[in-house]
Scaffold this active site. Structure first.
Site, mmCIF file in Angstrom:
data_model
loop_
_atom_site.group_PDB
_atom_site.id
_atom_site.type_symbol
_atom_site.label_atom_id
_atom_site.label_comp_id
_atom_site.label_asym_id
_atom_site.label_seq_id
_atom_site.Cartn_x
_atom_site.Cartn_y
_atom_site.Cartn_z
ATOM 1 N N GLU A 1 0.818 -1.219 0.000
ATOM 2 C CA GLU A 1 0.000 0.000 0.000
ATOM 3 C C GLU A 1 0.852 1.271 0.000
ATOM 4 O OE1 GLU A 1 -0.122 -2.531 2.112
ATOM 5 O OE2 GLU A 1 -0.009 -1.885 4.194
ATOM 6 N N SER A 2 2.158 1.131 -0.223
ATOM 7 C CA SER A 2 3.066 2.283 -0.160
ATOM 8 C C SER A 2 2.879 3.256 -1.327
ATOM 9 C CB SER A 2 4.507 1.752 -0.148
ATOM 10 O OG SER A 2 5.417 2.741 -0.561
ATOM 11 N N ASN A 3 2.688 4.530 -0.979
ATOM 12 C CA ASN A 3 2.653 5.584 -1.998
ATOM 13 C C ASN A 3 4.031 5.761 -2.624
ATOM 14 O OD1 ASN A 3 -0.113 6.567 -1.572
ATOM 15 N ND2 ASN A 3 0.639 7.225 0.433
#
Ligand SMILES: *Cc1c(COP(=O)(O)O)cnc(C)c1O
Length: 328
Positions: A75-77
């Site tokens: 889920e890392s931007n």
């Protein structure tokens, strides 16, 4: 100039918009409430990491890198934007995720895949172990004759937000806004510490309120102190203002922990969407906007003193948080 020693690739147009929020301001009891739209940074659906990536990929380009390695949870931007920037520059991108493979791609990891990054899943493990495994991957790539660049030099990336402080100051002057307070989010602290350093270099035109969304206050403060000193060494600058003159850190809006929503953070997503048509998500931005509103309610940010909150992006994460927003 301040940054001229540092190679930088331009990934997006700057400055990002500085916008007035009259309807959310009305709800919050503050007529001069502004937002800095770093969610508008125009690549890969935007977000703060693009400012860091301009310097990271500048260094990668200078070193002749042909493959970019980044680490993060699915889920890392940061992973999503690294994948987008690598695609734009025609570089390969490998992402190292410390989880099991997801059963269905959604949110940021879906976009990383669409941008053409290769994802490696190393199973649930901590950030130190993930870093060690990324270093091993880098060595392996070198043995294969590749030229890898590992994303994550904190001080270097932070330069993007030193620049953001200069940019916001100029922009407020040009728009005739007597900006006195800025609210910015702090997770690992790179973004906030760069902004704080830039603010100190300017001679502290505004006070900076840092909303912690990951660590207790004392821990974030020591990270900020450390980064602030490291940026100073990197830029060979010593501002007259000290960190403590420029910043206040708050842990009041963290709730149960990183990426854990609170009733107020969820309500703030609805409030900003329904007053201004602007989307937040529950890891970073809804907590910082809620913090802003509460600091106004507590009188810490007086309703007579113009304030700006940073929108650092993260929008794609909202689609992975759908269960929080089902109508009841
Ligand atoms: C990474 C991130 C932050 C926090 O940045 P730090 O430098 O880790 O404090 C804030 N907002 C968004 C949307 C991010 O992706």
């Amino acid at each position: 100039m301040l940054f001229s020693r540092f190679p930088r690739v331009r990934l997006t147009e700057l400055p990002t918009p500085l916008q007035h929020l009259p309807r959310y301001g009305n709800l919050s009891g503050h007529p001069e409430l502004y937002i800095k739209r770093d969610d508008f940074l125009a690549l890969g659906m935007g977000g703060n990491k693009l400012r860091h990536l301009e310097f990271w990929l500048g260094a990668a380009y200078q070193q002749g890198a042909d493959v970019i390695v980044a680490c993060g949870r699915p889920e890392s931007n940061q992973c999503r934007l690294t994948a987008a920037a690598a695609a734009k520059l025609g570089l390969d991108c490998i992402l190292v995720h410390n989880t099991e493979p997801p059963t269905m791609l959604q949110g940021n990891i879906l976009l990383s895949h669409i941008f053409g990054a290769r994802s490696i899943y190393i199973g649930e493990t901590d950030e130190d172990d993930r870093h060690q495994q990324a270093l091993a991957l880098v060595e392996e790539l070198k043995r294969e004759g590749r030229k890898p660049y590992l994303i994550g030099d904190v001080a270097l990336g932070t330069l993007g937000y030193v620049n953001a402080a200069l940019e916001l100051h100029q922009q407020a002057l040009a728009q005739d806004i007597d900006l006195q307070h800025v609210v910015i989010v702090g997770a690992m602290g790179g973004t906030a510490s760069g902004f704080l350093f830039g603010t100190a270099l300017l001679g502290r035109p505004f006070h900076v309120h840092v909303i912690s969304v990951e660590y207790p206050k004392a821990q974030l403060w020591s990270i900020l102190e450390n980064n602030f000193a490291n940026v100073g060494r990197l830029l060979e600058q010593e501002p007259t203002a000290k960190l403590a003159d420029v910043a206040t850190v708050y842990e009041d809006y963290l709730g149960p922990g990183y990426a854990q929503p609170t009733p107020q953070s969820i309500q703030t997503v609805y409030d900003l969407a329904r007053t201004e048509g602007i989307l937040l998500e529950n890891v970073y931005t809804s907590k910082s906007v809620w913090g802003l509103r509460d600091l106004i309610a507590r009188g810490i940010i007086p309703d007579t003193e113009p304030v700006c909150v940073f929108h650092t992006g993260g929008g794609p994460a909202l689609f992975a948080q759908a269960e929080l927003f089902q109508p009841r």
